[in-house]
Scaffold this motif. Structure first.
Motif, PDB file in Angstrom:
ATOM      1  N   GLN A  74       4.146   4.888 -10.791  1.00 12.96           N
ATOM      2  CA  GLN A  74       2.699   5.245 -11.227  1.00 12.96           C
ATOM      3  C   GLN A  74       2.391   6.982 -11.156  1.00 12.96           C
ATOM      4  OE1 GLN A  74       0.038   3.206 -11.042  1.00 12.96           O
ATOM      5  NE2 GLN A  74      -1.326   4.834 -11.756  1.00 12.96           N
ATOM      6  N   ALA A  75       3.213   7.728 -10.968  1.00 13.15           N
ATOM      7  CA  ALA A  75       3.215   9.271 -10.840  1.00 13.15           C
ATOM      8  C   ALA A  75       3.476   9.515 -12.336  1.00 13.15           C
ATOM      9  CB  ALA A  75       3.546   9.804  -9.839  1.00 13.15           C
ATOM     10  N   SER A  76       4.701   8.733 -12.748  1.00 11.36           N
ATOM     11  CA  SER A  76       4.880   9.288 -14.248  1.00 11.36           C
ATOM     12  C   SER A  76       4.312   8.581 -15.202  1.00 11.36           C
ATOM     13  CB  SER A  76       6.399   8.871 -14.264  1.00 11.36           C
ATOM     14  OG  SER A  76       6.396   7.316 -14.597  1.00 11.36           O
ATOM     15  N   GLY A  77       3.221   8.002 -15.001  1.00  8.58           N
ATOM     16  CA  GLY A  77       2.119   7.717 -15.924  1.00  8.58           C
ATOM     17  C   GLY A  77       2.088   6.205 -16.289  1.00  8.58           C
ATOM     18  N   ARG A  78       2.807   5.387 -15.560  1.00  7.70           N
ATOM     19  CA  ARG A  78       2.888   3.938 -15.960  1.00  7.70           C
ATOM     20  C   ARG A  78       1.987   3.225 -14.935  1.00  7.70           C
ATOM     21  NH1 ARG A  78       9.652   3.167 -17.044  1.00  7.70           N
ATOM     22  NH2 ARG A  78       9.403   3.965 -19.273  1.00  7.70           N
ATOM     23  N   ALA A  79       1.327   2.219 -15.577  1.00  6.76           N
ATOM     24  CA  ALA A  79       0.419   1.454 -14.664  1.00  6.76           C
ATOM     25  C   ALA A  79       1.314   0.464 -13.844  1.00  6.76           C
ATOM     26  CB  ALA A  79      -0.301   0.556 -15.818  1.00  6.76           C
ATOM     27  N   THR A  80       1.027   0.596 -12.481  1.00  8.74           N
ATOM     28  CA  THR A  80       1.950   0.014 -11.701  1.00  8.74           C
ATOM     29  C   THR A  80       1.228  -0.777 -10.298  1.00  8.74           C
ATOM     30  OG1 THR A  80       3.498   1.840 -12.078  1.00  8.74           O
ATOM     31  CG2 THR A  80       3.707   0.432 -10.100  1.00  8.74           C
ATOM     32  N   ALA A  81       1.685  -1.975 -10.456  1.00  9.10           N
ATOM     33  CA  ALA A  81       1.259  -2.646  -9.504  1.00  9.10           C
ATOM     34  C   ALA A  81       2.231  -2.963  -8.278  1.00  9.10           C
ATOM     35  CB  ALA A  81       0.859  -4.339  -9.698  1.00  9.10           C
ATOM     36  N   LEU A  82       1.976  -2.691  -6.967  1.00  3.43           N
ATOM     37  CA  LEU A  82       2.589  -2.802  -5.758  1.00  3.43           C
ATOM     38  C   LEU A  82       2.149  -4.348  -5.147  1.00  3.43           C
ATOM     39  CD1 LEU A  82       4.962  -2.044  -3.924  1.00  3.43           C
ATOM     40  CD2 LEU A  82       3.370  -0.616  -2.853  1.00  3.43           C
ATOM     41  N   VAL A  83       3.318  -5.295  -4.946  1.00  2.00           N
ATOM     42  CA  VAL A  83       2.845  -6.582  -4.122  1.00  2.00           C
ATOM     43  C   VAL A  83       3.666  -6.724  -3.254  1.00  2.00           C
ATOM     44  CG1 VAL A  83       3.000  -8.975  -4.836  1.00  2.00           C
ATOM     45  CG2 VAL A  83       2.539  -7.339  -6.761  1.00  2.00           C
ATOM     46  N   ASP A  84       2.786  -7.118  -1.996  1.00  3.16           N
ATOM     47  CA  ASP A  84       3.669  -7.494  -0.812  1.00  3.16           C
ATOM     48  C   ASP A  84       3.836  -8.985  -0.652  1.00  3.16           C
ATOM     49  OD1 ASP A  84       4.421  -7.507   2.108  1.00  3.16           O
ATOM     50  OD2 ASP A  84       2.900  -6.346   2.649  1.00  3.16           O
ATOM     51  N   MET A  85       4.934  -9.634  -1.056  1.00  2.00           N
ATOM     52  CA  MET A  85       5.390 -10.905  -0.785  1.00  2.00           C
ATOM     53  C   MET A  85       6.274 -11.276   0.312  1.00  2.00           C
ATOM     54  SD  MET A  85       4.517 -13.244  -3.050  1.00  2.00           S
ATOM     55  CE  MET A  85       4.653 -12.802  -4.714  1.00  2.00           C
ATOM     56  N   ASP A  86       5.961 -10.447   1.263  1.00  2.00           N
ATOM     57  CA  ASP A  86       6.422 -10.618   2.458  1.00  2.00           C
ATOM     58  C   ASP A  86       5.512 -11.295   3.504  1.00  2.00           C
ATOM     59  OD1 ASP A  86       8.077 -10.724   5.091  1.00  2.00           O
ATOM     60  OD2 ASP A  86       8.268  -8.594   5.470  1.00  2.00           O
ATOM     61  N   LEU A  87       5.447 -12.535   3.155  1.00  2.00           N
ATOM     62  CA  LEU A  87       3.944 -12.992   3.340  1.00  2.00           C
ATOM     63  C   LEU A  87       3.504 -13.135   4.928  1.00  2.00           C
ATOM     64  CD1 LEU A  87       4.397 -15.787   0.891  1.00  2.00           C
ATOM     65  CD2 LEU A  87       2.769 -13.642   0.649  1.00  2.00           C
ATOM     66  N   GLN A  88       4.709 -13.339   5.712  1.00  2.87           N
ATOM     67  CA  GLN A  88       4.300 -13.396   7.204  1.00  2.87           C
ATOM     68  C   GLN A  88       4.216 -12.125   7.860  1.00  2.87           C
ATOM     69  OE1 GLN A  88       6.585 -15.933   5.759  1.00  2.87           O
ATOM     70  NE2 GLN A  88       4.610 -17.193   5.728  1.00  2.87           N
ATOM     71  N   ALA A  89       4.928 -10.997   7.289  1.00  4.03           N
ATOM     72  CA  ALA A  89       5.149  -9.742   8.094  1.00  4.03           C
ATOM     73  C   ALA A  89       4.984  -8.671   7.365  1.00  4.03           C
ATOM     74  CB  ALA A  89       6.576  -9.835   8.949  1.00  4.03           C
ATOM     75  N   GLY A  90       4.136  -8.693   5.986  1.00  2.00           N
ATOM     76  CA  GLY A  90       4.216  -7.673   5.235  1.00  2.00           C
ATOM     77  C   GLY A  90       3.404  -6.415   5.788  1.00  2.00           C
ATOM     78  N   ASP A  91       3.610  -5.184   5.550  1.00  2.00           N
ATOM     79  CA  ASP A  91       3.422  -4.156   6.237  1.00  2.00           C
ATOM     80  C   ASP A  91       2.790  -2.920   5.200  1.00  2.00           C
ATOM     81  OD1 ASP A  91       2.337  -3.827   8.826  1.00  2.00           O
ATOM     82  OD2 ASP A  91       4.425  -3.328   9.381  1.00  2.00           O
ATOM     83  N   ILE A  92       2.979  -3.443   3.932  1.00  2.00           N
ATOM     84  CA  ILE A  92       2.264  -2.380   2.889  1.00  2.00           C
ATOM     85  C   ILE A  92       0.980  -1.716   3.264  1.00  2.00           C
ATOM     86  CG2 ILE A  92       1.690  -1.936   0.485  1.00  2.00           C
ATOM     87  CD1 ILE A  92       4.148  -3.518  -0.122  1.00  2.00           C
ATOM     88  N   ALA A  93      -0.020  -2.559   3.687  1.00  2.45           N
ATOM     89  CA  ALA A  93      -1.157  -1.961   3.924  1.00  2.45           C
ATOM     90  C   ALA A  93      -1.311  -1.031   4.949  1.00  2.45           C
ATOM     91  CB  ALA A  93      -2.112  -3.225   4.181  1.00  2.45           C
ATOM     92  N   SER A  94      -0.468  -1.041   6.347  1.00  2.00           N
ATOM     93  CA  SER A  94      -0.103  -0.167   7.242  1.00  2.00           C
ATOM     94  C   SER A  94       0.619   1.085   6.599  1.00  2.00           C
ATOM     95  CB  SER A  94       0.701  -0.834   8.146  1.00  2.00           C
ATOM     96  OG  SER A  94      -0.040  -1.853   8.914  1.00  2.00           O
ATOM     97  N   TYR A  95       1.434   1.179   5.807  1.00  3.71           N
ATOM     98  CA  TYR A  95       2.123   2.221   5.213  1.00  3.71           C
ATOM     99  C   TYR A  95       1.075   2.966   4.427  1.00  3.71           C
ATOM    100  CZ  TYR A  95       7.251   1.395   6.396  1.00  3.71           C
ATOM    101  OH  TYR A  95       8.318   1.079   6.995  1.00  3.71           O
ATOM    102  N   LEU A  96       0.209   2.539   3.929  1.00  3.52           N
ATOM    103  CA  LEU A  96      -0.638   3.079   2.831  1.00  3.52           C
ATOM    104  C   LEU A  96      -2.374   3.101   3.333  1.00  3.52           C
ATOM    105  CD1 LEU A  96       0.555   1.758  -0.579  1.00  3.52           C
ATOM    106  CD2 LEU A  96       0.868   3.979   0.198  1.00  3.52           C
ATOM    107  N   ASP A  97      -2.317   2.999   4.816  1.00  3.07           N
ATOM    108  CA  ASP A  97      -3.663   3.135   5.153  1.00  3.07           C
ATOM    109  C   ASP A  97      -4.641   2.525   4.481  1.00  3.07           C
ATOM    110  OD1 ASP A  97      -5.514   4.170   7.180  1.00  3.07           O
ATOM    111  OD2 ASP A  97      -5.834   5.919   6.011  1.00  3.07           O
ATOM    112  N   VAL A  98      -4.853   0.985   4.345  1.00  2.00           N
ATOM    113  CA  VAL A  98      -5.455   0.319   3.393  1.00  2.00           C
ATOM    114  C   VAL A  98      -6.097  -0.747   4.381  1.00  2.00           C
ATOM    115  CG1 VAL A  98      -5.551  -1.510   1.649  1.00  2.00           C
ATOM    116  CG2 VAL A  98      -4.353   0.557   1.461  1.00  2.00           C
TER     117      VAL A  98
END
Length: 417
Positions: free
Chosen positions: A175-199
């Motif tokens: 994303q920082a290099s200028g590319r439109a980027t999606a980040l997906v949490d497919m760790d469906l039972q224990a995903g923690d991306i929201a915690s890492y990014l304060d969401v």
């Protein structure tokens, strides 16, 4: 405007039969047929490079096309050119093949011998679908109109090896290099991306599971736009709901994201389910993160062998990333390569958890100091994988541009990033 139809037929007699019938359909403009799978993909790629509007609305694929089998070809077209509707022409009109064709991305099936009424009806329906998709694509402000973005999956050899941190930082670098980027949490039972990014979020990937046609508008409603610019599609807050995301739903979600973003990074966690397996199978690049210890490397070897047995991915198509690397450890990347039979990323990630602890505990991993050797290594890995565009420099050093400034990196002498 007439409907443009591109026949993909390898058999000369079938070419004449199909093109003759297509030319009789009202408001139809048959395109010169292609005779093999390579020619079809190359033709569509050339047209897409000019504009999505240059692509035919409908592609008709004959069952005897080659050298790539018809269903595999349909999958590739559906993934790379999501605004093109594909119809399979086949002598086998059984419910089993119909379901398989739909799973692979076809919009319809027409039985041989061809019937004018059936072909006309199916072409009209698929053309209307294609026009609708293009209308939605055209109304989006952030639509990516290339031939399909790059999908990267990040899996863990076992829990706790750093797969989520790796996925997050790769996405941030892209994303920082200028590319439109999606980040997906497919760790469906224990995903923690929201915690890492304060969401704090309400919608998740589960909200897309029951939708057959994921339009850009529907996708945008499910995606959370982070302050960094990342588009986040998160795992459900209630882990038991992860079972609602089937492998078929995962394929549709990944296809929709691929059509809209230049880079799609998917955290698949360490436990392989149907959705994660589908994502790994579809990925352009599949990463497997391990630490340089016996237990984790054995886990990586088991995962690679399982992917191969289940025909998800071959070992040589998988790249292992060594995290928490030190020069003194007995297990070094060449040994990991020998044990797993995979490629191993040239960039290793150093063992420097103290750099991360404050950012991880506060849920602000995106604010990690640019001087962090871990961040530098992971952003260098993003460059190695072709996810981020370096803004000058060589393999020993460089910078990534972003709207929030630039982050420099320097390769360590010990290979730690």
């Amino acid at each position: 405007m007439p409907t443009r139809i591109l026949p993909a037929v390898g058999d000369a007699d079938a070419v004449r039969s199909i093109t003759t019938l297509l030319s009789q359909l009202p408001d139809v403009e048959p395109v010169a047929p292609v005779t093999d799978s390579t020619q079809l993909v190359d033709t569509l790629a050339r047209l897409a490079a000019e504009s999505v509007d240059e692509l035919p609305e409908v592609v008709v694929v004959h069952e005897r096309i080659g050298p790539v089998p018809a269903l595999e070809l349909i999958r590739e077209v559906a993934l790379r050119f999501p605004a093109v509707g594909v119809i399979l022409v086949t002598s086998d009109a059984s419910p089993g093949l119909f379901q398989a064709a739909m799973d692979y991305g076809a919009r319809g099936l027409v039985a041989l011998p061809l019937s004018y009424e059936e072909l006309a009806s199916r072409v009209q329906a698929v053309a209307q679908w294609s026009v609708g998709v293009r209308r939605h694509l055209g109304s989006g402000g952030d639509v990516f109109t290339g031939v399909g973005g790059t999908v990267v999956t990040v899996s863990g050899a076992k829990g706790g090896v750093g797969a989520t941190l790796t996925a997050v930082q790769l996405a941030l670098a892209a994303q920082a290099s200028g590319r439109a980027t999606a980040l997906v949490d497919m760790d469906l039972q224990a995903g923690d991306i929201a915690s890492y990014l304060d969401v704090q979020f309400r919608r998740s990937v589960v909200d897309l599971a029951a939708i057959n046609d994921i339009s850009p508008r529907v996708l945008a409603d499910a995606v959370f736009r982070h302050d960094t610019g990342l588009a986040l599609l998160l795992a459900p807050g209630e882990g038991e709901r992860g079972e609602e995301v089937t492998d078929r739903a995962a394929r549709q979600v990944v296809s929709a994201l691929r059509s809209r973003y230049e880079v799609v990074v998917i955290d698949c966690g360490a436990q392989l389910g149907g959705a994660g397996a589908a994502a790994v199978e579809m990925a352009d690049k599949a990463l497997l993160v391990t630490t340089p210890d016996v237990i984790a490397v054995r886990g990586a070897k088991r995962a690679v062998r399982m992917w191969d047995r289940l025909q998800i991915r071959k070992a040589e198509e998988t790249t292992v990333v060594v995290n928490r690397h030190t020069r003194g450890t007995e297990i070094q990347p060449p040994l990991v390569r020998k044990i797993t039979g995979t490629a191993v990323a040239a960039t290793t990630v150093p063992a420097a958890f103290k750099e991360l602890q404050g950012a991880v505990d506060s849920g602000r991993i995106h604010d990690l100091d640019g001087r962090s050797t871990v961040k530098q290594a992971l952003w260098t890995l993003a460059g190695e994988l072709g996810l981020a565009k370096p803004a000058g420099g060589d393999r020993k050093g460089g910078r990534f541009r972003s709207d929030r400034g630039s982050v420099s990196f320097r390769r360590r002498k010990d290979g730690g990033g």
